[in-house]
Design a protein around this motif. Structure first.
Motif, PDB file in Angstrom:
ATOM      1  N   ALA A  40     -32.712 -16.717 -17.021  1.00 36.41           N
ATOM      2  CA  ALA A  40     -32.472 -15.275 -17.154  1.00 36.41           C
ATOM      3  C   ALA A  40     -31.339 -14.841 -16.218  1.00 36.41           C
ATOM      4  CB  ALA A  40     -33.748 -14.497 -16.853  1.00 36.41           C
ATOM      5  N   ILE A  80     -31.582 -11.184 -16.546  1.00 31.96           N
ATOM      6  CA  ILE A  80     -31.213 -10.296 -17.647  1.00 31.96           C
ATOM      7  C   ILE A  80     -32.334  -9.342 -18.084  1.00 31.96           C
ATOM      8  CG2 ILE A  80     -31.869 -11.949 -19.460  1.00 31.96           C
ATOM      9  CD1 ILE A  80     -28.607 -10.104 -19.646  1.00 31.96           C
ATOM     10  N   LYS A  96     -39.775 -20.112 -30.567  1.00 28.33           N
ATOM     11  CA  LYS A  96     -39.338 -19.943 -31.948  1.00 28.33           C
ATOM     12  C   LYS A  96     -39.029 -21.226 -32.698  1.00 28.33           C
ATOM     13  CE  LYS A  96     -37.619 -17.833 -28.963  1.00 28.33           C
ATOM     14  NZ  LYS A  96     -36.654 -17.498 -27.953  1.00 28.33           N
ATOM     15  N   GLY A 122     -41.418 -25.878 -26.470  1.00 30.99           N
ATOM     16  CA  GLY A 122     -40.908 -24.888 -25.547  1.00 30.99           C
ATOM     17  C   GLY A 122     -41.982 -23.858 -25.277  1.00 30.99           C
ATOM     18  N   PHE A 125     -43.554 -20.278 -20.997  1.00 32.95           N
ATOM     19  CA  PHE A 125     -44.249 -19.121 -20.450  1.00 32.95           C
ATOM     20  C   PHE A 125     -45.763 -19.247 -20.596  1.00 32.95           C
ATOM     21  CE2 PHE A 125     -46.232 -15.048 -21.522  1.00 32.95           C
ATOM     22  CZ  PHE A 125     -46.132 -14.417 -20.286  1.00 32.95           C
ATOM     23  N   ILE A 171     -43.057 -11.624 -12.883  1.00 32.11           N
ATOM     24  CA  ILE A 171     -44.243 -12.134 -13.577  1.00 32.11           C
ATOM     25  C   ILE A 171     -45.347 -12.367 -12.556  1.00 32.11           C
ATOM     26  CG2 ILE A 171     -45.155 -14.044 -14.949  1.00 32.11           C
ATOM     27  CD1 ILE A 171     -42.530 -14.252 -16.314  1.00 32.11           C
TER      28      ILE A 171
HETATM   29  P1  ADP Z   1     -38.410 -21.148 -23.627  1.00 28.91           P
HETATM   30  O1  ADP Z   1     -38.062 -20.816 -22.219  1.00 28.91           O
HETATM   31  O2  ADP Z   1     -38.585 -22.600 -23.880  1.00 28.91           O
HETATM   32  O3  ADP Z   1     -37.539 -20.479 -24.641  1.00 28.91           O
HETATM   33  P2  ADP Z   1     -40.708 -19.549 -23.048  1.00 28.91           P
HETATM   34  O4  ADP Z   1     -41.989 -19.331 -23.784  1.00 28.91           O
HETATM   35  O5  ADP Z   1     -40.833 -20.023 -21.659  1.00 28.91           O
HETATM   36  O6  ADP Z   1     -39.868 -20.556 -23.917  1.00 28.91           O
HETATM   37  O7  ADP Z   1     -39.907 -18.220 -23.057  1.00 28.91           O
HETATM   38  C1  ADP Z   1     -39.609 -17.578 -24.267  1.00 28.91           C
HETATM   39  C2  ADP Z   1     -38.454 -16.635 -24.078  1.00 28.91           C
HETATM   40  O8  ADP Z   1     -38.826 -15.522 -23.270  1.00 28.91           O
HETATM   41  C3  ADP Z   1     -37.273 -17.219 -23.358  1.00 28.91           C
HETATM   42  O9  ADP Z   1     -36.449 -17.956 -24.230  1.00 28.91           O
HETATM   43  C4  ADP Z   1     -36.583 -15.978 -22.825  1.00 28.91           C
HETATM   44  O10 ADP Z   1     -35.778 -15.380 -23.827  1.00 28.91           O
HETATM   45  C5  ADP Z   1     -37.731 -15.052 -22.537  1.00 28.91           C
HETATM   46  N1  ADP Z   1     -38.070 -15.085 -21.105  1.00 28.91           N
HETATM   47  C6  ADP Z   1     -39.038 -15.808 -20.513  1.00 28.91           C
HETATM   48  N2  ADP Z   1     -39.048 -15.609 -19.182  1.00 28.91           N
HETATM   49  C7  ADP Z   1     -38.064 -14.712 -18.937  1.00 28.91           C
HETATM   50  C8  ADP Z   1     -37.560 -14.074 -17.742  1.00 28.91           C
HETATM   51  N3  ADP Z   1     -38.067 -14.343 -16.534  1.00 28.91           N
HETATM   52  N4  ADP Z   1     -36.548 -13.191 -17.887  1.00 28.91           N
HETATM   53  C9  ADP Z   1     -36.014 -12.935 -19.110  1.00 28.91           C
HETATM   54  N5  ADP Z   1     -36.432 -13.493 -20.247  1.00 28.91           N
HETATM   55  C10 ADP Z   1     -37.449 -14.371 -20.168  1.00 28.91           C
END
Ligand code: ADP
Length: 639
Positions: A40, A80, A96, A122, A125, A171
């Motif tokens: 981010a 971001i 996705k 992926g 989160f 988070i």
């Molecule tokens: P990945 O990181 O593999 O795409 P995640 O489930 O970890 O899968 O995250 C999904 C999406 O959520 C990320 O691709 C990103 O766009 C958004 N995201 C997750 N954590 C953050 C963060 N700390 N700040 C901004 N966007 C985030």
């Protein structure tokens, strides 16, 4: 406005798995969240750097805060951020790209109780729910107001507007209660977090900071240290070294570090098959870290698999998947390239056309192939494990480039062989073992090794001890077709009409028999005219009565493969030749009644169907075949 939303079905399944998992590696949640935070910040930084000064750069960092009373850990970044829609899209939906394949894989994994699946997607989160009973995400983008996402990771989540001053994401995870099996409280300890950051996230390019307790000498009123008196102080400490792995000195980077980096960055759960660390200094200067996975990436064959390497410029992230950096046939390679020769503002079109890109790509391709050649030479067994996963891609590389990569790739090829107990040998080895008189490199193709070894044509090679490459993959013959020859020795299919090397004596014998049985051969040819192009007396066969060979390079296997391709409107047809074994009793019997055309015609189709069966194919006209066999049985039984 507060909304309650349901997780998407696939997300629910995954969350369920996460919540109920006592996956021993649950500590990876921290790595995943830090990795997201770092991504981010990368995005914010890139946006700022390309905004003509409209968006200010800031002091980037990731802060970890622990609240022992609430049993919570907060990971805050000034990246971001996300707006409401993005929260729903990114956190309400499972990663996705993998979503389609996920449902079926998950079922499989459940049956096998294979929790490794967690690392394969992926699912970054969501891994928080392995340790958390509740997660809050407070986030704000540059242009919009803040938003708060709360969920227990079960059915649903809530989203509401919320106050947040700084752009970025915070988070907070509330740990589950510790049980006999799992100690969640341990994650609240400073040393634990410190160790986890060192272990998984040391190279993250932004400071990962935490308030830590330090014993410091007490000071007196004048600010002078008091001998022997200490006090606990809280200081903000950066836990990681912040040097991107690829910017470090090559000698300083251990295999363990490379492996850990790969697993984190490319969402894999096993160490890579091999890693390459390149530091190229010349006309073009770049660093690259390249990895070949030790297994087929789960989505490699899905439509939405994107090949490509990550692109950085002087340590600044530009693009996630840059397809121009790697040829199609190496699409399974993962990694990144960092080159100061690219400007940050480079557009997609310019990237595509950039000659620098092409040069780096060519160079990387060569390095990867050289690396594989080295492994093949030094550790053949290890090489075979690569080959089983990705060998078809190398063959595809030969085929799709019309043989122009022959010099580069031919030494990578290995095939199982007849004389080698089906074990793989290289073309070089085959050539070295060839008899002095042997003119060709022989190969046979079919559905699988057993079927190939049952081909009637192969008997002669077995008898004479001549080795045959066994081509059991669909792509094999197409690749061989592009090679044509290896080190001046031509390839030859044992099913090719002109495959075998026949002695003068045999040649004369066949000519004589052909003359004597002209009427038989003509009648057979006439009644099989729709099925075969010719009927001949064979020099290929030992025991079998008949076989089918082909002319003009298109084999039966290739015919089948091509006709299986979607969108093949017109059937491709190989030129087939029915060959009859002159030493078989059946031939003698046919020969004896050759003037009785009707009889010959009646059984011609059985000869053909037999040949099809021996080639491992289906009978073409089942009903007719059964009728004729029954007819024969009745005659035999009535005798
Ligand atoms: P990945 O990181 O593999 O795409 P995640 O489930 O970890 O899968 O995250 C999904 C999406 O959520 C990320 O691709 C990103 O766009 C958004 N995201 C997750 N954590 C953050 C963060 N700390 N700040 C901004 N966007 C985030």
């Amino acid at each position: 406005m507060k909304e309650v939303k349901e997780f998407q079905t696939e997300s629910k399944e995954l969350l369920n798995l996460m919540i109920n998992s006592i996956y021993s590696n649950n500590e990876i949640f921290l790595r995943e969240l830090i990795s997201n935070a770092s991504d981010a910040i990368d995005k914010y930084r890139y946006k700022a750097l390309t905004s003509d000064g409209k968006i200010p750069l800031q002091d980037f960092g990731i802060d970890i805060k622990v609240n022992k009373k609430k049993r919570s850990i907060t990971i805050a970044d000034n990246g971001i951020g996300m707006n409401r829609e993005e929260l729903v899209e990114n956190l309400g939906t499972i990663a996705k790209s993998g979503s389609k394949d996920f449902a079926s894989r998950l079922k499989e994994a459940k049956e096998k109780q294979d929790l490794d699946i967690i690392g394969q997607f992926g699912v970054g989160f969501y891994s928080a729910f392995m340790v958390a009973s509740k997660v809050e995400v407070l986030t704000k983008t540059i242009d919009e107001k803040g938003c708060l996402f709360i969920s227990d990771g079960r059915e649903s989540y809530t989203i509401e507007d919320a106050e947040k001053e700084q752009v970025g994401t915070e988070i907070t995870i509330y740990l589950k209660k510790s049980t006999k099996e799992v100690d969640y409280d341990g994650f609240l300890e400073e040393y634990r977090i410190r160790n986890l950051v060192k272990k998984y996230s040391d190279y993250i390019r932004y400071p990962i900071r935490m308030l830590v307790k330090k014993k410091e000498q007490k000071l007196d009123k004048d600010g002078k240290p008091i001998e022997g008196k200490f006090e606990d102080k809280e200081v903000l400490e950066t836990l990681n070294s912040m040097i991107p792995l690829w910017k470090k000195n090559k000698k300083e980077v251990t295999d363990e570090e490379l492996n850990a980096f790969y697993k984190d960055k490319f969402n894999d759960y096993t160490d890579p098959f091999t890693s390459l660390f390149l530091k190229v200094d010349g006309k073009i200067t770049y660093d690259a870290l390249l990895f070949i996975p030790s297994h087929i990436p789960y989505n490699l064959y899905s439509e939405n698999y994107e090949k490509g390497l990550q692109l950085y410029s002087k340590g600044i992230f530009i693009k996630d998947k840059c397809p121009e950096l790697i040829p199609d046939y190496l699409k399974f390679v993962k990694g990144l390239v960092d080159s100061g020769d690219f400007s940050l503002n480079i557009s997609r079109e310019m990237l595509q056309q950039s000659p620098i890109m092409k040069k780096i790509s060519d160079n990387i391709e060569k390095k990867i192939i050289d690396n594989l050649k080295g492994i093949k030479k030094n550790d053949f067994e290890k090489y075979i494990s690569f080959w089983k996963n990705f060998g078809d891609h190398i063959k595809y590389g030969l085929y799709a480039t019309y043989g122009t990569k022959k010099e580069l790739l031919q030494d990578l090829l290995v095939f199982p062989s007849l004389n080698n107990d089906d074990k793989y040998i290289s073309l070089n080895e085959y050539k070295e073992n060839m008899g002095k008189k042997q003119k060709y490199i022989y190969y046979a193709s079919g559905e699988n090794l057993d079927a190939i070894k049952l081909l009637p044509q192969i008997e002669k090679y077995k008898k004479n001890g001549i080795d045959v490459l066994l081509l059991d993959q669909k792509i094999d013959e197409f690749a061989i077709l592009m090679l044509r020859e290896f080190d001046k020795v031509e390839f030859k299919s044992i099913s090719d009409e002109a495959a075998d090397e026949v002695s003068k004596e045999d040649q004369e014998k066949v000519e004589k028999l052909t003359n004597e049985n002209k009427r038989l051969l003509d009648t057979l040819k006439e009644s099989l005219s729709e099925k075969v192009d010719d009927v001949v007396i064979s020099t290929k066969l030992v025991e079998a009565p008949v076989c089918l060979s082909t002319k003009d390079g298109l084999s039966l296997e290739m015919e089948k493969t091509l006709n299986e391709q979607p969108g093949m409107e017109q059937n491709v047809k190989a030129q087939k030749v029915l060959e009859i074994n002159p030493n078989h009793a059946l031939f003698e019997a046919f020969s004896a009644i050759q003037k009785e055309d009707e009889k010959v015609k009646k059984y011609a189709s059985i000869l053909y169907e037999e040949a099809m069966l021996l080639e491992g194919r289906n009978v073409t006209n089942k009903q007719e075949f059964v009728e004729k066999i029954n007819d024969l049985m009745l005659t035999a039984l009535k005798k």
